[in-house]
Scaffold this motif. Sequence first.
Motif, PDB file in Angstrom:
ATOM      1  N   PRO A  63      -4.839  -0.773  29.848  1.00 20.16           N
ATOM      2  CA  PRO A  63      -3.833  -0.109  29.017  1.00 20.16           C
ATOM      3  C   PRO A  63      -3.785   1.413  29.177  1.00 20.16           C
ATOM      4  O   PRO A  63      -2.775   2.032  28.899  1.00 20.16           O
ATOM      5  CB  PRO A  63      -4.239  -0.472  27.590  1.00 20.16           C
ATOM      6  CG  PRO A  63      -5.095  -1.680  27.709  1.00 20.16           C
ATOM      7  CD  PRO A  63      -5.763  -1.580  29.043  1.00 20.16           C
ATOM      8  N   SER A  64      -4.883   2.034  29.630  1.00 21.17           N
ATOM      9  CA  SER A  64      -4.908   3.493  29.768  1.00 21.17           C
ATOM     10  C   SER A  64      -5.875   3.893  30.876  1.00 21.17           C
ATOM     11  O   SER A  64      -6.698   3.089  31.315  1.00 21.17           O
ATOM     12  CB  SER A  64      -5.365   4.144  28.457  1.00 21.17           C
ATOM     13  OG  SER A  64      -6.737   3.872  28.229  1.00 21.17           O
ATOM     14  N   ARG A  65      -5.768   5.143  31.290  1.00 17.42           N
ATOM     15  CA  ARG A  65      -6.709   5.663  32.295  1.00 17.42           C
ATOM     16  C   ARG A  65      -8.124   5.665  31.747  1.00 17.42           C
ATOM     17  O   ARG A  65      -9.072   5.380  32.475  1.00 17.42           O
ATOM     18  CB  ARG A  65      -6.322   7.075  32.731  1.00 17.42           C
ATOM     19  CG  ARG A  65      -5.193   7.067  33.723  1.00 17.42           C
ATOM     20  CD  ARG A  65      -4.930   8.445  34.310  1.00 17.42           C
ATOM     21  NE  ARG A  65      -3.789   8.305  35.186  1.00 17.42           N
ATOM     22  CZ  ARG A  65      -3.811   8.562  36.478  1.00 17.42           C
ATOM     23  NH1 ARG A  65      -4.910   9.013  37.037  1.00 17.42           N
ATOM     24  NH2 ARG A  65      -2.749   8.384  37.215  1.00 17.42           N
ATOM     25  N   GLU A  66      -8.272   6.019  30.485  1.00 18.66           N
ATOM     26  CA  GLU A  66      -9.614   6.059  29.900  1.00 18.66           C
ATOM     27  C   GLU A  66     -10.264   4.675  29.912  1.00 18.66           C
ATOM     28  O   GLU A  66     -11.454   4.550  30.181  1.00 18.66           O
ATOM     29  CB  GLU A  66      -9.574   6.643  28.490  1.00 18.66           C
ATOM     30  CG  GLU A  66      -9.255   8.125  28.465  1.00 18.66           C
ATOM     31  CD  GLU A  66     -10.106   8.956  29.417  1.00 18.66           C
ATOM     32  OE1 GLU A  66     -11.357   8.822  29.413  1.00 18.66           O
ATOM     33  OE2 GLU A  66      -9.536   9.735  30.196  1.00 18.66           O
ATOM     34  N   GLU A  67      -9.491   3.640  29.611  1.00 18.80           N
ATOM     35  CA  GLU A  67     -10.039   2.280  29.643  1.00 18.80           C
ATOM     36  C   GLU A  67     -10.363   1.844  31.074  1.00 18.80           C
ATOM     37  O   GLU A  67     -11.357   1.162  31.307  1.00 18.80           O
ATOM     38  CB  GLU A  67      -9.093   1.306  28.962  1.00 18.80           C
ATOM     39  CG  GLU A  67      -9.057   1.514  27.452  1.00 18.80           C
ATOM     40  CD  GLU A  67      -8.182   0.516  26.742  1.00 18.80           C
ATOM     41  OE1 GLU A  67      -8.420  -0.700  26.908  1.00 18.80           O
ATOM     42  OE2 GLU A  67      -7.275   0.958  26.020  1.00 18.80           O
ATOM     43  N   ALA A  68      -9.552   2.238  32.032  1.00 21.62           N
ATOM     44  CA  ALA A  68      -9.831   1.916  33.434  1.00 21.62           C
ATOM     45  C   ALA A  68     -11.103   2.628  33.897  1.00 21.62           C
ATOM     46  O   ALA A  68     -11.948   2.041  34.586  1.00 21.62           O
ATOM     47  CB  ALA A  68      -8.643   2.315  34.316  1.00 21.62           C
ATOM     48  N   LYS A  69     -11.270   3.890  33.492  1.00 22.57           N
ATOM     49  CA  LYS A  69     -12.473   4.641  33.857  1.00 22.57           C
ATOM     50  C   LYS A  69     -13.710   4.037  33.189  1.00 22.57           C
ATOM     51  O   LYS A  69     -14.780   3.986  33.799  1.00 22.57           O
ATOM     52  CB  LYS A  69     -12.316   6.105  33.470  1.00 22.57           C
ATOM     53  CG  LYS A  69     -11.316   6.839  34.338  1.00 22.57           C
ATOM     54  CD  LYS A  69     -11.150   8.269  33.861  1.00 22.57           C
ATOM     55  CE  LYS A  69     -10.135   9.026  34.677  1.00 22.57           C
ATOM     56  NZ  LYS A  69      -9.992  10.430  34.218  1.00 22.57           N
TER      57      LYS A  69
END
Length: 89
Positions: A63-69
């Motif tokens: 859902p977001s870059r932070e979650e992917a990271k």
Amino acid sequence: MQVKIRPPRVKRLEWEDAPIDSDGMEVAYTPGGVGIVYLVRDSSEKKGRTSLWKGFEYYGDHPSREEAKAAAQEDFERRILSALEGDDG
């Protein structure tokens, strides 16, 4: 005197902008030269999602870059910690 031994910790991935013409991609090269590269970029398939890649291997949309990271960090930690032996091994 009893010495407390702290369990090992895995270093955090450090993210940076990928080279020019990479469509806003960010990249993290793993510390210690273990040869794993993680990439995050806007999904080309799903609007509003972020794709995670490990090298050329697709690791899913988030859902977001932070979650992917965060998913990249979890994968990296799992790989490093799986190579360590505990007191029982």
